[in-house]
Structure formats: C-alpha cells, structure tokens
Design an enzyme around this catalytic site. Structure first.
Site, PDB file in Angstrom:
ATOM      1  N   ASP A  97     -35.319  -6.937  -0.345  1.00  0.00           N
ATOM      2  CA  ASP A  97     -35.387  -8.314   0.139  1.00  0.00           C
ATOM      3  C   ASP A  97     -35.989  -9.170  -0.974  1.00  0.00           C
ATOM      4  OD1 ASP A  97     -36.064 -10.707   1.349  1.00  0.00           O
ATOM      5  OD2 ASP A  97     -37.090  -9.784   3.057  1.00  0.00           O
ATOM      6  N   ILE A  98     -35.228 -10.128  -1.450  1.00  0.00           N
ATOM      7  CA  ILE A  98     -35.652 -10.931  -2.605  1.00  0.00           C
ATOM      8  C   ILE A  98     -36.924 -11.736  -2.310  1.00  0.00           C
ATOM      9  CG2 ILE A  98     -34.298 -13.033  -2.157  1.00  0.00           C
ATOM     10  CD1 ILE A  98     -33.461 -12.901  -5.162  1.00  0.00           C
ATOM     11  N   ASP A 101     -30.536 -17.761   1.842  1.00  0.00           N
ATOM     12  CA  ASP A 101     -31.088 -19.130   1.905  1.00  0.00           C
ATOM     13  C   ASP A 101     -32.047 -19.255   3.098  1.00  0.00           C
ATOM     14  OD1 ASP A 101     -31.387 -21.825   1.386  1.00  0.00           O
ATOM     15  OD2 ASP A 101     -29.365 -22.407   1.989  1.00  0.00           O
ATOM     16  N   TYR A 127     -19.904 -16.899   1.501  1.00  0.00           N
ATOM     17  CA  TYR A 127     -18.888 -17.506   0.633  1.00  0.00           C
ATOM     18  C   TYR A 127     -17.783 -16.531   0.209  1.00  0.00           C
ATOM     19  CZ  TYR A 127     -21.408 -21.983   0.265  1.00  0.00           C
ATOM     20  OH  TYR A 127     -21.998 -23.197   0.536  1.00  0.00           O
TER      21      TYR A 127
HETATM   22  N1  AR6 Z   1     -32.613 -10.660  -0.134  1.00  0.00           N
HETATM   23  C1  AR6 Z   1     -31.628 -10.388  -1.002  1.00  0.00           C
HETATM   24  N2  AR6 Z   1     -30.317 -10.581  -0.725  1.00  0.00           N
HETATM   25  C2  AR6 Z   1     -30.009 -11.074   0.490  1.00  0.00           C
HETATM   26  C3  AR6 Z   1     -30.995 -11.389   1.468  1.00  0.00           C
HETATM   27  C4  AR6 Z   1     -32.351 -11.171   1.103  1.00  0.00           C
HETATM   28  N3  AR6 Z   1     -33.360 -11.451   1.941  1.00  0.00           N
HETATM   29  N4  AR6 Z   1     -30.357 -11.850   2.575  1.00  0.00           N
HETATM   30  C5  AR6 Z   1     -29.036 -11.809   2.321  1.00  0.00           C
HETATM   31  N5  AR6 Z   1     -28.812 -11.338   1.072  1.00  0.00           N
HETATM   32  P1  AR6 Z   1     -25.331 -15.410   1.417  1.00  0.00           P
HETATM   33  P2  AR6 Z   1     -23.487 -17.049  -0.224  1.00  0.00           P
HETATM   34  C6  AR6 Z   1     -27.551 -11.133   0.343  1.00  0.00           C
HETATM   35  O1  AR6 Z   1     -24.425 -15.508   2.585  1.00  0.00           O
HETATM   36  O2  AR6 Z   1     -22.389 -16.074  -0.027  1.00  0.00           O
HETATM   37  C7  AR6 Z   1     -25.994 -19.778   3.323  1.00  0.00           C
HETATM   38  O3  AR6 Z   1     -25.871 -20.179   4.655  1.00  0.00           O
HETATM   39  C8  AR6 Z   1     -26.291 -10.956   1.150  1.00  0.00           C
HETATM   40  O4  AR6 Z   1     -26.166  -9.611   1.593  1.00  0.00           O
HETATM   41  O5  AR6 Z   1     -26.787 -15.563   1.621  1.00  0.00           O
HETATM   42  O6  AR6 Z   1     -23.741 -17.588  -1.600  1.00  0.00           O
HETATM   43  C9  AR6 Z   1     -26.149 -20.969   2.379  1.00  0.00           C
HETATM   44  O7  AR6 Z   1     -26.857 -22.028   2.957  1.00  0.00           O
HETATM   45  C10 AR6 Z   1     -25.219 -11.305   0.108  1.00  0.00           C
HETATM   46  O8  AR6 Z   1     -24.902 -10.158  -0.698  1.00  0.00           O
HETATM   47  O9  AR6 Z   1     -24.934 -16.518   0.271  1.00  0.00           O
HETATM   48  C11 AR6 Z   1     -24.735 -21.336   2.094  1.00  0.00           C
HETATM   49  O10 AR6 Z   1     -24.194 -22.171   3.096  1.00  0.00           O
HETATM   50  C12 AR6 Z   1     -25.911 -12.329  -0.784  1.00  0.00           C
HETATM   51  O11 AR6 Z   1     -27.297 -12.303  -0.417  1.00  0.00           O
HETATM   52  C13 AR6 Z   1     -24.022 -20.015   2.098  1.00  0.00           C
HETATM   53  O12 AR6 Z   1     -24.788 -19.147   2.930  1.00  0.00           O
HETATM   54  C14 AR6 Z   1     -25.395 -13.740  -0.643  1.00  0.00           C
HETATM   55  O13 AR6 Z   1     -25.044 -14.005   0.714  1.00  0.00           O
HETATM   56  C15 AR6 Z   1     -23.973 -19.408   0.724  1.00  0.00           C
HETATM   57  O14 AR6 Z   1     -23.197 -18.244   0.768  1.00  0.00           O
END
Ligand code: AR6
Length: 178
Positions: free
Chosen positions: A19-20, A43, A130
């Site tokens: 978890d980042i 986010d 995304y």
């Molecule tokens: N730590 C590390 N990685 C994570 C965590 C965490 N706590 N939680 C999720 N991931 P996403 P996007 C990973 O959907 O595709 C948001 O609503 C997850 O498994 O967070 O860039 C924003 O507001 C995945 O591999 O981001 C935008 O509207 C990665 O983080 C939209 O989502 C990115 O998934 C952005 O979409």
C-alpha cells in the site's frame, strides 16, 4: 577529485508490493484525475490517509492536464510530498496513451528533482479505473524512469508499488527486459 560514481539507474529502481500510503519515502505519486479533487483507487486511499488538508491544498491547484503533474505537502502521511499526476484513459493504444503515460513519469520526476526529493514511489498509473494493460504500462514506467535516471544525479531511489500479485509479476517481468 572525481565525484563518487552513482549507482546505475537499475540499482536505484525497486519493485515492491503493498500500500503506497504506508511507505516512508520523500514523495508518493498519486494517480489522480484532472479535477485533482479525489476519487477511488489509489487516489481515494491517499486522500483518506492524508486527511482533509490534502483536498484543501488540491483545490488551490486548478486541476491538472493528462500527462502533467502537480505537487502538494503530504499532511498526515509519512511521506513529505504527494505528486499528483493524471494518467491517460486506455482507448486501445492509438490515442497517444504511451506518450502520455511516459510524460506522467517524467513530469513527476522533474518535480521531484526540483524539490530535492531523493526517494519517490509510484503506483501503477492508469492501470486501475483507466484500464491501461499492466504489462504495457509496466514497460513504459520502467523504461521512462530508467532513461530519466541516466541523466539525473539527485534521485537516489524510485519504488514501483504494486497492489496486486499480478501487477507485481508484470513489473518483475518488464524489469527483466530492461
Ligand atoms: N497502493 C498502491 N497501489 C494502489 C493502491 C494503494 N493503496 N490502491 C490501488 N492501487 P487507480 P487509474 C493500484 O484506479 O487507473 C481514481 O478514481 C491499483 O491496483 O487508482 O490511474 C482517480 O481519481 C492500480 O494498479 O488509478 C481517477 O479518476 C493502480 O493503483 C482514476 O481512478 C491505479 O489504479 C485514475 O485511474
């Protein structure tokens, strides 16, 4: 005197699972949307962990374009800064997605250099909501960071934080192809 040789880009890059929001690094990168006003995925996790002051700071930034990055303090997180970047939505790969994703990494690293950030952690930008295929995104992420570190001497460590086993495996495989 000749300066100490710096570790190679690959020696300064690491892949971890977790978890980042829990990391002790100078800056974590947020995969945000162009409003910068929060959302789901990483986010949402970052905003929850950092507290309401982060949202207040983001309101002052006037949003962010796809492929760009902006910086705020990290408030209640262990990290000092959050760098917010907006990845491309995957539309099949012929709409500039690789260039925009590479730009997210470059722009985030440029902000890190500017703010004397030595350690930084990236999530898999665009690989959740995304829809960017993880194997393709991992290659863009690793190659772009490797290229940046070839000329940058100030960043000591870049972590790629994978939330799931499959993301981790994709990064390890892409790292082997560098
Ligand atoms: N730590 C590390 N990685 C994570 C965590 C965490 N706590 N939680 C999720 N991931 P996403 P996007 C990973 O959907 O595709 C948001 O609503 C997850 O498994 O967070 O860039 C924003 O507001 C995945 O591999 O981001 C935008 O509207 C990665 O983080 C939209 O989502 C990115 O998934 C952005 O979409």
């Amino acid at each position: 005197m000749t300066p100490e040789p710096l570790a190679t880009p690959q020696e300064r890059m690491g892949i971890i699972q977790g978890d980042i929001t829990k990391l002790t690094v100078d800056a974590i990168v947020n995969a945000a949307n162009s409003s910068l006003l929060g959302g789901g995925g990483v986010d949402g996790a970052i905003h929850r962990a950092a507290g309401g002051e982060l949202l207040a700071a983001c309101r002052q930034l006037n949003g962010c374009k796809t492929g760009k990055a902006k910086i705020t303090p990290a408030y209640r997180l262990t990290a000092k800064y959050v760098i917010h970047t907006v990845g491309p939505v995957w539309r099949g790969g012929n709409s500039g997605e690789p260039e925009l994703l590479a730009s997210c990494y470059r722009e985030s690293l440029a902000l890190a250099t500017l703010h004397q950030i030595q350690t930084i952690a990236f999530p898999a930008i665009s690989c959740g909501a995304y829809g960017y295929p993880i194997d393709l995104a991992a290659r863009v992420a690793l190659e772009t960071v490797q290229t940046y570190l070839e000329t940058d001497r100030s960043i000591a460590g870049v972590s790629f934080v994978c939330f799931s086993d499959t993301d981790y495996d994709a990064y390890v495989e892409a790292f082997g192809m560098l």
